[in-house]
Design a protein around this motif. Structure first.
Motif, PDB file in Angstrom:
ATOM      1  N   LYS A 112       0.837  -1.216   0.000  1.00  0.00           N
ATOM      2  CA  LYS A 112       0.000   0.000   0.000  1.00  0.00           C
ATOM      3  C   LYS A 112       0.866   1.257   0.000  1.00  0.00           C
ATOM      4  O   LYS A 112       0.396   2.354  -0.286  1.00  0.00           O
ATOM      5  CB  LYS A 112      -0.906   0.022   1.239  1.00  0.00           C
ATOM      6  N   ASP A 113       2.167   1.079   0.293  1.00  0.00           N
ATOM      7  CA  ASP A 113       3.096   2.219   0.390  1.00  0.00           C
ATOM      8  C   ASP A 113       3.865   2.341  -0.925  1.00  0.00           C
ATOM      9  O   ASP A 113       4.868   1.663  -1.146  1.00  0.00           O
ATOM     10  CB  ASP A 113       4.060   1.983   1.568  1.00  0.00           C
ATOM     11  N   GLU A 114       3.371   3.191  -1.817  1.00  0.00           N
ATOM     12  CA  GLU A 114       3.925   3.308  -3.171  1.00  0.00           C
ATOM     13  C   GLU A 114       5.419   3.629  -3.155  1.00  0.00           C
ATOM     14  O   GLU A 114       6.201   3.106  -3.947  1.00  0.00           O
ATOM     15  CB  GLU A 114       3.157   4.367  -3.962  1.00  0.00           C
ATOM     16  N   GLN A 115       5.830   4.459  -2.198  1.00  0.00           N
ATOM     17  CA  GLN A 115       7.249   4.818  -2.122  1.00  0.00           C
ATOM     18  C   GLN A 115       8.087   3.588  -1.778  1.00  0.00           C
ATOM     19  O   GLN A 115       9.143   3.355  -2.388  1.00  0.00           O
ATOM     20  CB  GLN A 115       7.464   5.918  -1.063  1.00  0.00           C
ATOM     21  N   PHE A 116       7.586   2.779  -0.856  1.00  0.00           N
ATOM     22  CA  PHE A 116       8.330   1.553  -0.488  1.00  0.00           C
ATOM     23  C   PHE A 116       8.349   0.582  -1.658  1.00  0.00           C
ATOM     24  O   PHE A 116       9.376  -0.015  -1.978  1.00  0.00           O
ATOM     25  CB  PHE A 116       7.695   0.897   0.741  1.00  0.00           C
ATOM     26  N   VAL A 117       7.210   0.447  -2.342  1.00  0.00           N
ATOM     27  CA  VAL A 117       7.138  -0.447  -3.500  1.00  0.00           C
ATOM     28  C   VAL A 117       8.191  -0.063  -4.531  1.00  0.00           C
ATOM     29  O   VAL A 117       8.948  -0.889  -5.026  1.00  0.00           O
ATOM     30  CB  VAL A 117       5.737  -0.410  -4.134  1.00  0.00           C
ATOM     31  N   GLN A 118       8.288   1.249  -4.792  1.00  0.00           N
ATOM     32  CA  GLN A 118       9.256   1.728  -5.786  1.00  0.00           C
ATOM     33  C   GLN A 118      10.700   1.526  -5.295  1.00  0.00           C
ATOM     34  O   GLN A 118      11.590   1.174  -6.075  1.00  0.00           O
ATOM     35  CB  GLN A 118       9.002   3.205  -6.107  1.00  0.00           C
ATOM     36  N   SER A 119      10.916   1.699  -3.980  1.00  0.00           N
ATOM     37  CA  SER A 119      12.296   1.531  -3.478  1.00  0.00           C
ATOM     38  C   SER A 119      12.741   0.083  -3.631  1.00  0.00           C
ATOM     39  O   SER A 119      13.894  -0.202  -3.979  1.00  0.00           O
ATOM     40  CB  SER A 119      12.368   1.962  -2.003  1.00  0.00           C
ATOM     41  N   VAL A 120      11.830  -0.855  -3.406  1.00  0.00           N
ATOM     42  CA  VAL A 120      12.170  -2.270  -3.601  1.00  0.00           C
ATOM     43  C   VAL A 120      12.426  -2.537  -5.083  1.00  0.00           C
ATOM     44  O   VAL A 120      13.393  -3.231  -5.446  1.00  0.00           O
ATOM     45  CB  VAL A 120      11.051  -3.176  -3.061  1.00  0.00           C
ATOM     46  N   GLU A 121      11.603  -1.962  -5.930  1.00  0.00           N
ATOM     47  CA  GLU A 121      11.791  -2.169  -7.381  1.00  0.00           C
ATOM     48  C   GLU A 121      13.166  -1.670  -7.819  1.00  0.00           C
ATOM     49  O   GLU A 121      13.886  -2.341  -8.557  1.00  0.00           O
ATOM     50  CB  GLU A 121      10.686  -1.442  -8.154  1.00  0.00           C
ATOM     51  N   LEU A 122      13.586  -0.530  -7.288  1.00  0.00           N
ATOM     52  CA  LEU A 122      14.884   0.030  -7.669  1.00  0.00           C
ATOM     53  C   LEU A 122      16.046  -0.772  -7.061  1.00  0.00           C
ATOM     54  O   LEU A 122      17.110  -0.896  -7.653  1.00  0.00           O
ATOM     55  CB  LEU A 122      14.974   1.501  -7.222  1.00  0.00           C
ATOM     56  N   ARG A 123      15.813  -1.395  -5.906  1.00  0.00           N
ATOM     57  CA  ARG A 123      16.868  -2.196  -5.268  1.00  0.00           C
ATOM     58  C   ARG A 123      16.984  -3.568  -5.922  1.00  0.00           C
ATOM     59  O   ARG A 123      17.924  -4.310  -5.669  1.00  0.00           O
ATOM     60  CB  ARG A 123      16.533  -2.399  -3.792  1.00  0.00           C
ATOM     61  N   THR A 124      15.973  -3.943  -6.676  1.00  0.00           N
ATOM     62  CA  THR A 124      15.934  -5.297  -7.264  1.00  0.00           C
ATOM     63  C   THR A 124      16.403  -5.238  -8.717  1.00  0.00           C
ATOM     64  O   THR A 124      15.793  -4.517  -9.519  1.00  0.00           O
ATOM     65  CB  THR A 124      14.489  -5.851  -7.196  1.00  0.00           C
ATOM     66  N   PRO A 125      17.475  -5.951  -9.074  1.00  0.00           N
ATOM     67  CA  PRO A 125      17.961  -5.909 -10.463  1.00  0.00           C
ATOM     68  C   PRO A 125      16.869  -6.197 -11.489  1.00  0.00           C
ATOM     69  O   PRO A 125      16.879  -5.609 -12.577  1.00  0.00           O
ATOM     70  CB  PRO A 125      19.048  -6.981 -10.469  1.00  0.00           C
ATOM     71  N   LEU A 126      15.893  -7.043 -11.151  1.00  0.00           N
ATOM     72  CA  LEU A 126      14.811  -7.308 -12.120  1.00  0.00           C
ATOM     73  C   LEU A 126      13.751  -6.216 -12.087  1.00  0.00           C
ATOM     74  O   LEU A 126      12.756  -6.289 -12.815  1.00  0.00           O
ATOM     75  CB  LEU A 126      14.192  -8.688 -11.847  1.00  0.00           C
ATOM     76  N   ARG A 127      13.931  -5.227 -11.244  1.00  0.00           N
ATOM     77  CA  ARG A 127      13.094  -4.021 -11.184  1.00  0.00           C
ATOM     78  C   ARG A 127      11.607  -4.291 -10.982  1.00  0.00           C
ATOM     79  O   ARG A 127      10.742  -3.636 -11.570  1.00  0.00           O
ATOM     80  CB  ARG A 127      13.252  -3.194 -12.478  1.00  0.00           C
ATOM     81  N   ARG A 128      11.296  -5.301 -10.159  1.00  0.00           N
ATOM     82  CA  ARG A 128       9.884  -5.564  -9.880  1.00  0.00           C
ATOM     83  C   ARG A 128       9.767  -6.455  -8.651  1.00  0.00           C
ATOM     84  O   ARG A 128      10.756  -7.049  -8.200  1.00  0.00           O
ATOM     85  CB  ARG A 128       9.211  -6.251 -11.083  1.00  0.00           C
ATOM     86  N   TRP A 129       8.548  -6.541  -8.114  1.00  0.00           N
ATOM     87  CA  TRP A 129       8.218  -7.506  -7.070  1.00  0.00           C
ATOM     88  C   TRP A 129       7.869  -8.816  -7.763  1.00  0.00           C
ATOM     89  O   TRP A 129       7.515  -8.821  -8.941  1.00  0.00           O
ATOM     90  CB  TRP A 129       7.032  -7.011  -6.247  1.00  0.00           C
ATOM     91  N   ALA A 130       7.948  -9.900  -7.008  1.00  0.00           N
ATOM     92  CA  ALA A 130       7.639 -11.207  -7.597  1.00  0.00           C
ATOM     93  C   ALA A 130       6.150 -11.525  -7.471  1.00  0.00           C
ATOM     94  O   ALA A 130       5.485 -11.142  -6.501  1.00  0.00           O
ATOM     95  CB  ALA A 130       8.437 -12.298  -6.883  1.00  0.00           C
ATOM     96  N   ASP A 131       5.667 -12.261  -8.474  1.00  0.00           N
ATOM     97  CA  ASP A 131       4.307 -12.804  -8.404  1.00  0.00           C
ATOM     98  C   ASP A 131       4.357 -14.119  -7.628  1.00  0.00           C
ATOM     99  O   ASP A 131       5.322 -14.878  -7.801  1.00  0.00           O
ATOM    100  CB  ASP A 131       3.800 -13.067  -9.837  1.00  0.00           C
TER     101      ASP A 131
END
Ligand code: GCO
Length: 262
Positions: free
Chosen positions: A202-221
């Motif tokens: 629910k925290d868009e900023q946190f979601v984006q920070s994880v995406e940027l920290r992750t080489p695949l640039r996304r959360w996993a399904d």
């Protein structure tokens, strides 16, 4: 390689916490690969729903309420499953809880409660199934650690301690049960779009920070847990033992290039 080394036909798998979060996906993946799945969960409503889903798909299964922190329940449920199906080949130690709280505000009882589920419960399930697996000289123990079994995180010291413990247990299980034909491996999910992470998502900023920290640039399904689970449950992984496989898009073993990620 003529035989399908990912085929689980004829195998019986127990999944703890199989009615919620990644456990639902794990149980489904094992069924789709041909296994008979013994569904277990502490939440009986969710368990009933999962069982109905399995039956609608024509997948052979059983369903037992199980609190892995309860030693008596663990042994009774494992023995009932072994008696019903005549064997146990695979155990996925998925049941677990998380605690997001500063260390200084965490009580001993909160810490020990988390350990009783995430570590002691996992330990007890593994020892309970080992004798049944040894009878056939075949077994696959897959335990859910986390990227928090490899790194630390502010506000999650108890969960980090438990998930590091899962990796240690896995290595000792590998040594102790290897001679019986039983492999033991851990998997470490990273940031998956699961119930456990609902608040984070629910925290868009946190979601984006994880995406940027992750080489695949996304959360996993959640479905992306299926392949590694089937691999470690199947003949395909017959010489893989004591390993910790992280499924995190590369997050825990990389740092962003300057100017990338937080
Ligand atoms: C968090 C997340 C992480 C990971 C979890 C996956 O609160 O930062 O829940 O801890 O998603 O460890 O296993």
């Amino acid at each position: 390689m003529t035989q399908n080394v990912f085929d689980l036909s004829g195998k019986v798998a127990i999944v703890t916490g199989s009615a919620g979060g990644l456990g639902k996906t794990i149980a489904k993946a094992l069924a789709e690969a041909g296994a008979t799945v013994a569904l277990t969960d502490i939440n009986t409503d969710a368990l009933d729903e999962q069982k109905a889903n399995f039956e609608a798909n024509g997948w052979e299964c059983s369903a037992n309420r199980l609190d892995v922190a309860n030693e008596t329940e663990r042994k009774a449920v494992v023995d009932e499953i072994a008696s019903r199906f005549g064997r146990i080949d695979i155990l996925v130690n998925n049941a677990g809880v998380i605690l997001r709280k500063p260390a200084a505000e965490t009580t001993d009882s909160e810490f020990t409660n988390l350990l009783s589920i995430n570590l002691v419960g996992l330990f007890g399930m593994t020892t309970a199934v080992s004798g049944h697996m040894a009878k056939n000289g075949y077994g696959r123990i897959i335990s859910l650690s986390s990227i928090m079994g490899h790194i630390g995180r502010a506000g999650q010291a108890t969960y980090v301690a438990a998930k590091h413990g899962v990796v240690g247990l896995t290595k000792s299980f590998a040594a102790e049960y290897g001679p019986l034909g039983i492999t033991s491996n851990a998997i470490g999910p990273g940031y998956f779009r699961t119930d456990m992470n609902a608040e984070l998502l629910k925290d868009e900023q946190f979601v984006q920070s994880v995406e940027l920290r992750t080489p695949l640039r996304r959360w996993a399904d959640p479905d992306e847990i299926a392949g590694p689970i089937v691999f470690l449950s199947a003949p395909a992984s017959s010489f893989v033992n004591g390993q910790f496989l992280m499924i995190d898009g590369g997050l825990a073993v990389t740092v962003p290039a300057p100017g990338q990620g937080s």
